[in-house]
Design a protein around this motif. Sequence first.
Motif, PDB file in Angstrom:
ATOM      1  N   TRP A 206       0.833  -1.205   0.000  1.00  0.00           N
ATOM      2  CA  TRP A 206       0.000   0.000   0.000  1.00  0.00           C
ATOM      3  C   TRP A 206       0.868   1.255   0.000  1.00  0.00           C
ATOM      4  O   TRP A 206       1.824   1.370   0.771  1.00  0.00           O
ATOM      5  CB  TRP A 206      -0.894   0.022   1.239  1.00  0.00           C
ATOM      6  N   GLU A 207       0.487   2.192  -0.828  1.00  0.00           N
ATOM      7  CA  GLU A 207       1.106   3.523  -0.786  1.00  0.00           C
ATOM      8  C   GLU A 207       0.591   4.272   0.438  1.00  0.00           C
ATOM      9  O   GLU A 207      -0.539   4.055   0.887  1.00  0.00           O
ATOM     10  CB  GLU A 207       0.768   4.299  -2.055  1.00  0.00           C
ATOM     11  N   SER A 208       1.432   5.153   0.974  1.00  0.00           N
ATOM     12  CA  SER A 208       1.024   6.004   2.089  1.00  0.00           C
ATOM     13  C   SER A 208       1.914   7.241   2.093  1.00  0.00           C
ATOM     14  O   SER A 208       2.736   7.431   1.192  1.00  0.00           O
ATOM     15  CB  SER A 208       1.144   5.262   3.425  1.00  0.00           C
ATOM     16  N   SER A 211       5.599   6.939   1.501  1.00  0.00           N
ATOM     17  CA  SER A 211       6.148   6.871   0.142  1.00  0.00           C
ATOM     18  C   SER A 211       5.916   8.153  -0.647  1.00  0.00           C
ATOM     19  O   SER A 211       6.547   8.349  -1.693  1.00  0.00           O
ATOM     20  CB  SER A 211       5.536   5.689  -0.618  1.00  0.00           C
ATOM     21  N   ARG A 212       5.032   9.029  -0.166  1.00  0.00           N
ATOM     22  CA  ARG A 212       4.757  10.289  -0.888  1.00  0.00           C
ATOM     23  C   ARG A 212       5.639  11.437  -0.406  1.00  0.00           C
ATOM     24  O   ARG A 212       6.085  12.260  -1.198  1.00  0.00           O
ATOM     25  CB  ARG A 212       3.274  10.656  -0.741  1.00  0.00           C
ATOM     26  N   ASP A 213       5.871  11.511   0.897  1.00  0.00           N
ATOM     27  CA  ASP A 213       6.725  12.555   1.458  1.00  0.00           C
ATOM     28  C   ASP A 213       8.192  12.210   1.186  1.00  0.00           C
ATOM     29  O   ASP A 213       8.652  11.112   1.506  1.00  0.00           O
ATOM     30  CB  ASP A 213       6.482  12.669   2.966  1.00  0.00           C
ATOM     31  N   LEU A 214       8.927  13.121   0.597  1.00  0.00           N
ATOM     32  CA  LEU A 214      10.281  12.813   0.156  1.00  0.00           C
ATOM     33  C   LEU A 214      11.201  12.433   1.311  1.00  0.00           C
ATOM     34  O   LEU A 214      11.987  11.483   1.210  1.00  0.00           O
ATOM     35  CB  LEU A 214      10.870  14.004  -0.615  1.00  0.00           C
ATOM     36  N   PRO A 221      12.606   2.865   3.499  1.00  0.00           N
ATOM     37  CA  PRO A 221      12.640   2.236   2.178  1.00  0.00           C
ATOM     38  C   PRO A 221      11.900   0.895   2.130  1.00  0.00           C
ATOM     39  O   PRO A 221      11.754   0.193   3.134  1.00  0.00           O
ATOM     40  CB  PRO A 221      14.134   2.030   1.943  1.00  0.00           C
ATOM     41  N   VAL A 222      11.473   0.551   0.929  1.00  0.00           N
ATOM     42  CA  VAL A 222      10.890  -0.754   0.637  1.00  0.00           C
ATOM     43  C   VAL A 222      11.788  -1.447  -0.381  1.00  0.00           C
ATOM     44  O   VAL A 222      11.958  -0.960  -1.502  1.00  0.00           O
ATOM     45  CB  VAL A 222       9.458  -0.630   0.088  1.00  0.00           C
ATOM     46  N   ALA A 223      12.377  -2.562   0.026  1.00  0.00           N
ATOM     47  CA  ALA A 223      13.250  -3.336  -0.860  1.00  0.00           C
ATOM     48  C   ALA A 223      12.483  -4.533  -1.406  1.00  0.00           C
ATOM     49  O   ALA A 223      11.614  -5.095  -0.745  1.00  0.00           O
ATOM     50  CB  ALA A 223      14.493  -3.800  -0.101  1.00  0.00           C
ATOM     51  N   ALA A 481       8.450   2.757  -9.005  1.00  0.00           N
ATOM     52  CA  ALA A 481       9.685   3.528  -9.130  1.00  0.00           C
ATOM     53  C   ALA A 481      10.360   3.777  -7.783  1.00  0.00           C
ATOM     54  O   ALA A 481      11.550   4.106  -7.729  1.00  0.00           O
ATOM     55  CB  ALA A 481       9.395   4.866  -9.811  1.00  0.00           C
ATOM     56  N   SER A 482       9.608   3.620  -6.700  1.00  0.00           N
ATOM     57  CA  SER A 482      10.165   3.873  -5.368  1.00  0.00           C
ATOM     58  C   SER A 482      10.725   2.620  -4.710  1.00  0.00           C
ATOM     59  O   SER A 482      11.228   2.681  -3.581  1.00  0.00           O
ATOM     60  CB  SER A 482       9.078   4.475  -4.459  1.00  0.00           C
ATOM     61  N   LEU A 483      10.630   1.479  -5.370  1.00  0.00           N
ATOM     62  CA  LEU A 483      11.134   0.224  -4.822  1.00  0.00           C
ATOM     63  C   LEU A 483      12.639   0.096  -5.026  1.00  0.00           C
ATOM     64  O   LEU A 483      13.181   0.543  -6.034  1.00  0.00           O
ATOM     65  CB  LEU A 483      10.427  -0.962  -5.485  1.00  0.00           C
TER      66      LEU A 483
END
Length: 502
Positions: A206-208, A211-214, A221-223, A481-483
């Motif tokens: 789930w996004e939250s 993951s939105r706040d830089l 992190p999510v690996a 892209a954030s993984l």
Amino acid sequence: MEVLVCDMYHTSLAMDAGVWSHHSSARQERHNDTTTHRYGGVAVQSEAVRGSREEVRVENSIDRYYPYIAPAAKMLLDEDAVGSSEFNPGPQLPGMTPKFREFFSASRLAYTPLGEYAGKRLSFLNLAQNPGTRTTKTFASLVVVARAVRFIQETGQRVMILTPSSANKATAMRDAVLSAIRLNLVTPDQLSVSVVVPEGSTPKLWESELSRDLELKDRNPVAVYQGAEPAHVKALARHVVEEHAAALKDSTGVNLWYTLGLNNYMAADVVRAFAEADLFPSATPRLHVHAVSSAYGLLGHAQGHALLDESVRGSMAHPRYFLVQHLGAPDMVLSLYHGSTNANLVPSYGYDESTGLYEQQADPRFPYTTMNPGETLDTTFYTRNPPTSPRMNELIRTHGGGGIVVSLHECLTRYPRIRALLRPAGVELPADPRDLREWSLIMAMTGILNAVDRGLVPEEDILVHGSGCYSRHDYTPFPPASLHRVETGDMLKDVVFKAAGA
């Protein structure tokens, strides 16, 4: 501990129940069942609500049973600290305050009778009511994070939680960390979480705001592990803790905490047994049904039952447990009935050209029909040879219960009936099962209905533990892209060190 639990249940079992209906079409009469617990000289009030059909809703179960979770946690978690050099914040929970009460408010649960099925009384315990996760993993994550927060507040030291997951633990732990930050219990610099999941589980993340706040994204992190064996994420995380935690502490001041241990989860899942004895006890043998990978939730319930005062336990039949698994990871059911997890013990399937299905009739505890004997119904259930099997086997062989394996085809065949059965409990499954992303509740319901129809269930009282259920409409998937892609423990170490220095 025994005195505290004894005091609680001598008080709470005598409480008067009110009447309440959650259906808008019914005339609503609502009476709050508010209990005052005393622990350490502090009075704590919490609320439960009973319904006209004997529905019971607990708005904040951790708050309600907090005075008894704390000593239970200490008893369980003191074992983990003995002889271990790994960081552990200790078993102590923080004192209850308004902010912590709000933090724990995600621990809602609800009990609803579902009527009869083939002469059996069927009821449902909804443990997935946190809208930020829709999984029972919220309960343990809240307790884990609360312990970390207490340590941080008392010492000023930084903590990073590290957990491998098939998705739901990761989402729940990230949600709990985010809640602690939002409530200003800690700062983003003081508490963070790193998770590693198998690649096949990424659609369930789930996004939250993490993951939105830089800033939060860099610290939390999510690996994603790209290897062939999903459960290897546990070995990757263990490698980082065992080989690199000391260097991380020396270079960044961050304490790295591996939280996957069974006792971390049982310390929260005892709530299930406390709530049952308090609000919806059964004098006849009750079968507790759960879709499982390692059965942490049922072991937590068993631990909670064992902690009840003897006089309360004596008024209830000992719980019986029923495991539901899928063909991709049936090891607990194999272990229970065969004493081994050898794949050759799974019955052979033959292809029926007239139906296009694979079929078998030799073992009623395995699917009679499947579209693929090698299918993975849900990536949540990925653990092979779980170390919890011997303990679960002993409970079932001593007190009763069983297990069954289900297929996707069986779940789809049962789906319309399950959808109708769960509607009175406020669970609105999507009309199209292809929208589902979490199948554990459907697995549990399919498994017990199959077992009843096959004559495998002597018990008359059946309680299904709803450990998770969500569809694509309930969340925004984690942005790919954030993984952080990893293949080795050292690659995961790099991700962790970078986050600690962010």
